[in-house]
Design an enzyme around this catalytic site. Structure first.
Site, PDB file in Angstrom:
ATOM      1  N   ASP A 462       0.696  -1.172  -0.168  1.00 22.68           N
ATOM      2  CA  ASP A 462      -0.071   0.005  -0.259  1.00 22.68           C
ATOM      3  C   ASP A 462       0.973   1.324   0.088  1.00 22.68           C
ATOM      4  OD1 ASP A 462      -2.388   1.146   0.052  1.00 22.68           O
ATOM      5  OD2 ASP A 462      -2.922   0.693   1.845  1.00 22.68           O
ATOM      6  N   CYS A 504      -1.199  -1.341  -4.291  1.00 26.98           N
ATOM      7  CA  CYS A 504      -2.446  -0.271  -3.631  1.00 26.98           C
ATOM      8  C   CYS A 504      -1.984   1.171  -3.678  1.00 26.98           C
ATOM      9  CB  CYS A 504      -3.149  -0.987  -2.441  1.00 26.98           C
ATOM     10  SG  CYS A 504      -4.367   0.011  -1.789  1.00 26.98           S
ATOM     11  N   ASP A 523     -10.858   3.881  -1.197  1.00 29.83           N
ATOM     12  CA  ASP A 523     -11.396   2.933  -0.633  1.00 29.83           C
ATOM     13  C   ASP A 523     -12.889   2.960  -0.541  1.00 29.83           C
ATOM     14  OD1 ASP A 523      -8.541   2.904   0.155  1.00 29.83           O
ATOM     15  OD2 ASP A 523      -8.944   3.065   2.421  1.00 29.83           O
TER      16      ASP A 523
HETATM   17  C1  9PG Z   1      -4.844   0.964   5.746  1.00 34.91           C
HETATM   18  C2  9PG Z   1      -5.665   1.351   4.432  1.00 34.91           C
HETATM   19  C3  9PG Z   1      -6.217  -0.046   3.847  1.00 34.91           C
HETATM   20  C4  9PG Z   1      -6.970   0.577   2.524  1.00 34.91           C
HETATM   21  C5  9PG Z   1      -5.917   1.264   1.882  1.00 34.91           C
HETATM   22  C6  9PG Z   1      -5.558   2.398   2.468  1.00 34.91           C
HETATM   23  O1  9PG Z   1      -4.914   9.124   4.403  1.00 34.91           O
HETATM   24  N1  9PG Z   1      -5.808   8.846   3.165  1.00 34.91           N
HETATM   25  O2  9PG Z   1      -5.948   9.653   2.364  1.00 34.91           O
HETATM   26  C7  9PG Z   1      -5.718   7.473   3.073  1.00 34.91           C
HETATM   27  C8  9PG Z   1      -6.045   6.702   1.774  1.00 34.91           C
HETATM   28  C9  9PG Z   1      -6.317   5.503   1.904  1.00 34.91           C
HETATM   29  C10 9PG Z   1      -6.077   4.649   2.942  1.00 34.91           C
HETATM   30  C11 9PG Z   1      -5.620   5.273   4.151  1.00 34.91           C
HETATM   31  C12 9PG Z   1      -5.708   6.468   4.218  1.00 34.91           C
HETATM   32  O3  9PG Z   1      -6.582   3.374   2.647  1.00 34.91           O
HETATM   33  O4  9PG Z   1      -6.521   1.762   0.401  1.00 34.91           O
HETATM   34  O5  9PG Z   1      -7.413  -0.367   1.914  1.00 34.91           O
HETATM   35  O6  9PG Z   1      -5.268  -0.775   3.489  1.00 34.91           O
HETATM   36  O7  9PG Z   1      -4.733   2.020   3.617  1.00 34.91           O
HETATM   37  O8  9PG Z   1      -4.499   1.936   6.446  1.00 34.91           O
END
Ligand code: 9PG
Length: 814
Positions: A462, A504, A523
């Site tokens: 990720d 991801c 997400d």
């Molecule tokens: C775990 C998650 C999950 C999820 C991923 C990702 O801060 N943000 O903009 C942000 C965006 C996406 C996100 C988390 C934070 O999700 O897509 O499936 O694994 O990380 O932390």
């Protein structure tokens, strides 16, 4: 097949295939014309952007001086097929540079391939920022103060069906979570105000902005763009076929009718005599779907996509437990899934974020996982599941041991501060410099541990964009795309070919060939629209934030990638009715999108708390469809309202269609069968969620759709013979589970087989013309019964199936 051809003309050279004509004039000007429609063209010049002093990027294009053809190949062939190729060289004004343009047309593809290179013929190093296989602009953008002399300089640069502005654009986002979809006429691409969202989604925006600052209605599409008018051909596709060395962007200005294809060299230092090349660009005119198909195929061949994978199914801890997840939660769900394996045979149990002490410190496990990660992988494997683990290999938060102990592993901005990758987990996120040998060593050892010692063979990688942020790297000659690929390549080399890698938060094109699957959406969340601390989010900020609607939007708009580039991951199907704001209709819509677009199926609910009816909802998508339904138009709306998939089977063709009501009100639609791409004729139509059989329909049908609801139709030609209409075992209504369906007229029997790979009760709906009525039913299923339906000729065969069953129905003349 029409052979493409190449010839010299009085003003230069002409290349032609069945779809388009490409003229290159003596100063390298490019003019592409659709042969199907004389009012559709793109006229422009190749160019290069150099930087002489830090502040001033300069766009150079060949001036009137004549270019010379250094090679002309009427019998060219490569991995994409046979065609013709021309190589042109021209001097550039200003510093001593030579520009080379290579144009290729293929016999069997509706497009041209363009690549430009620049060679430093001076005695000084020159900094190359961008290479432009084509830019099409009215204005004088050349650094030498002269208007480029295009032979057709009085003609608009871009015309589609005679329209020189106002077209709709299919805009593609940078990474998994970034907005992808149509920008209808009059709508401009939004740049979020939040620094964090910009860092995550548009970090290279300003690179294109600097050069094309005079375009005031600018839209920047990453890697690829489609331009045109919804449901009318031809459309124009402009897209980079590769992202191995450079990242690509397409800049557009709809009001002025401008377009530029930018391959970012990111300040490459070109020593005397050295040359540097853009990534190859594809330009095509044609029907929207044929263009994206051709594009996906070319990208897959250029980049060696990992094809032929089965879409995995599984469970992931994130969307209910979030970072609060404990070892107990994982084991509870594992056992719940294990007990139900006969009805719902999922493959992967994946632990998401929440096991580590900080992002970056992957081997430092927090107190919620007292047994450790190896123990958990063993438990998962012992229950017959594949152990999966989330991690963000190229990210470190400011508070991690990694960021504190290895400051020189962090990617830096030009002022020496760690490059900002956005905010999450209450902390700033930094990217690792994957060109640093110590980072590569660390990755190599870390992944060997995760796979060989701990035992995880499915890895969700990720926040991968953090490796590709703009920044200063250990190996400064490598671009952000190369740095990301170095990182991914190091991981792939460490884990081997068998471990399943899911990308991801990842810039899309650079990962082709290195990952098995790719998250293509923001997400999902147990709510329809994004909320921030319970509040609605302004539209400029919300397009990449977690929500069911956002996840579906991108999953539909990137359906063309599956399975050509990888297995698409549309994110999880959330089916619970507790701790969720999603209505039943919204959940059906999520299931329709995930099920029809054919990628991975991953659940993320507390499985012990699911009611029986919700469990069975999940089974309806098992096993996943192996093809992807596609929007009827990529240019119409951000959220496509119709998607279709034509399925050819030995016993007859059928069309699966998803219809969506994205509005907040229930609606009744009048839908013509032609809007599903069907020819005139008579068709049987069944709908899945209502289990309704519409009978034989010849023109249009009326369907009620609830707010945020959907319909899934299966449509087959109405013929005067026994026909399989649908099943309720699977959302595909027979597309996946029916193995054969044979009508032996002489023997007066109908035989078919259903293969589900799980235990299920359900029914198969068949149609018998009035000539026939059903006789005795024989089956290998433990239970089965025949029931007469409500429409003429409609019968249901109710059955309980263990994995698979065969059926034979005797027919009697009536
Ligand atoms: C775990 C998650 C999950 C999820 C991923 C990702 O801060 N943000 O903009 C942000 C965006 C996406 C996100 C988390 C934070 O999700 O897509 O499936 O694994 O990380 O932390």
């Amino acid at each position: 097949m029409v052979r493409s051809l190449i010839r010299a003309s009085e003003s230069g050279w002409v290349l032609q295939n069945a779809c388009l004509e490409l003229r290159l004039s003596a100063n390298s000007a490019l003019s592409l014309r659709s042969l199907a429609d004389q009012t559709t063209w793109l006229n422009g010049l190749p160019g290069v952007v150099i930087r002489t002093t830090p502040a001033t990027p300069q766009l150079l294009s060949p001036s009137a001086q004549a270019a010379s053809a250094s090679a002309s190949d009427p019998d060219y062939a490569d991995q994409h097929g046979r065609g013709v190729r021309l190589t042109l060289e021209a001097p550039l004004p200003g510093p001593a540079l030579r520009l080379t343009t290579i144009a290729t047309l293929y016999d069997a593809l509706p497009c041209a391939r363009l690549q430009v290179g620049v060679q430093n013929t001076s005695a000084q190093p020159i900094t190359i920022e961008q290479l432009l296989p084509i830019f099409a602009d009215w204005a004088d953008l050349t650094g030498n103060g002269r208007r480029p002399t295009r032979p057709d300089a009085d003609r608009p640069p871009l015309s589609i069906s005679g329209q020189t502005d106002g077209w709709a654009i299919y805009q593609h986002g940078w990474q998994s979570w970034s907005y992808t979809g149509a920008l209808a006429r009059g709508r401009s691409g939004r740049k979020p105000r939040s620094h964090s969202l910009r860092a995550m989604n548009q970090p290279f925006y300003s690179n294109a902005d600097q050069v094309f600052h005079s375009w005031d209605q600018k839209t920047i599409s990453e890697t690829v763009a489609l331009v045109g008018f919804p449901q009318s051909a031809p459309a124009l596709l402009v897209g980079f076929m590769r992202a191995i060395e450079q990242g690509g962007q397409i800049a557009l200005d709809r009001r002025e009718g401008h377009l530029a294809a930018i391959s970012h060299a990111e300040g490459a230092q070109l020593e005397p005599d050295e040359a540097c090349w853009s990534e190859p660009l594809l330009i095509g005119f044609g029907a929207e779907d044929t263009l994206l198909d051709a594009y996906a195929g070319m990208v897959a061949r250029e980049m060696g996509a990992r094809g032929g994978q089965q879409a995995p199914t599984g469970w992931c801890s994130w969307y209910y437990y979030f970072t609060r997840v404990t070892e107990r939660d994982i084991l509870d769900n594992l056992h719940a899934l294990s007990e139900r394996k006969e009805d719902l045979p999922l493959h992967v149990v994946q632990i998401d974020d929440g096991y580590q002490t900080a992002v970056g410190d992957w081997t430092s496990i927090n107190e919620k996982f007292p047994g450790g990660m190896q123990h958990l992988a063993t438990a998962i494997r012992e229950q017959g599941f594949q152990p999966g683990l989330w991690m963000a290999p190229f990210t470190a938060t400011a508070n991690s041991q990694l960021a504190q102990n290895q400051p020189d592993w962090l990617l830096r901005d030009t002022s020496g501060r760690p490059a900002f990758g956005g905010k999450n987990w209450g902390s700033a996120m930094y990217g690792l410099d994957c060109t640093h040998p110590q980072v590569k060593d660390w990755l190599q050892r870390l992944f060997a541990l995760l796979v060989e010692t701990w035992g995880y063979t499915y890895l969700k990688l990720d926040f991968l964009y953090c490796a590709a942020l703009p920044g200063v790297r250990r190996q400064p000659q490598l671009t952000s795309v190369q740095a990301l690929r170095e990182g991914l390549h190091t991981i792939r080399a460490s884990v081997g070919e068998e471990v399943f890698l899911l990308g991801c938060g990842c810039p899309l094109l650079p990962a082709v060939g290195l990952v098995d699957a790719m998250r293509i959406s923001p997400d999902v969340a147990p709510q329809w629209l994004p909320r921030f601390h319970g509040w609605p989010v302004p539209s400029s900020e919300r397009s990449s934030m977690p929500s069911a609607a956002n996840a579906m939007r991108n999953s539909l708009n990137r359906a063309w990638m599956h399975p050509t580039l990888w297995v698409n991951d549309p994110d999880c199907l959330l089916i619970r009715d507790t701790d969720s704001k999603l209505t039943r209709d919204e959940i059906h819509t999520l299931a329709s999108v995930i099920g029809l677009t054919g990628g991975m199926l991953v659940l993320s609910d507390p499985m012990r708390r699911l009611r029986e009816e919700r469990w069975s909802l999940a089974t309806l998508l098992m096993p996943p469809l192996d093809q992807a339904a596609q929007p009827r138009s990529w240019l119409e709306e951000s959220w496509p309202s119709i998607i279709t998939l034509n399925i050819a089977r030995p016993w007859g063709a059928c069309t699966l269609a998803g219809l969506f009501n994205w509005t907040d009100q229930p609606t009744t639609i009048q839908m013509s069968l032609t809007s599903l791409g069907l020819p005139d004729g008579r068709f049987h139509v069944c709908e899945f969620w209502s289990q309704r059989y519409f009978g034989i329909v010849s023109h249009a049908l009326q369907i009620d759709l609830p707010a945020h609801g959907s319909a899934v139709l299966t449509v087959q030609p109405a013929l005067d013979r026994p026909t399989l209409l649908s099943t309720d075992f699977h959302l595909g209504q027979g597309a996946v589970e029916v193995q054969r369906f044979e009508f032996a007229e002489g023997e007066r029997s109908l035989r078919w087989e259903i293969k589900l790979g799980r235990r299920a009760a359900g029914s198969t709906r068949i149609f018998l013309p009035s000539l026939w009525r059903p006789g005795a039913l024989t089956t290998s299923a433990p239970e089965a019964a025949l029931r007469v339906g409500s429409q003429p000729g409609e019968y249901h065969i109710q059955a309980t199936i263990h994995y698979s069953a065969t059926f034979a129905l005797a027919l009697e003349a009536s």
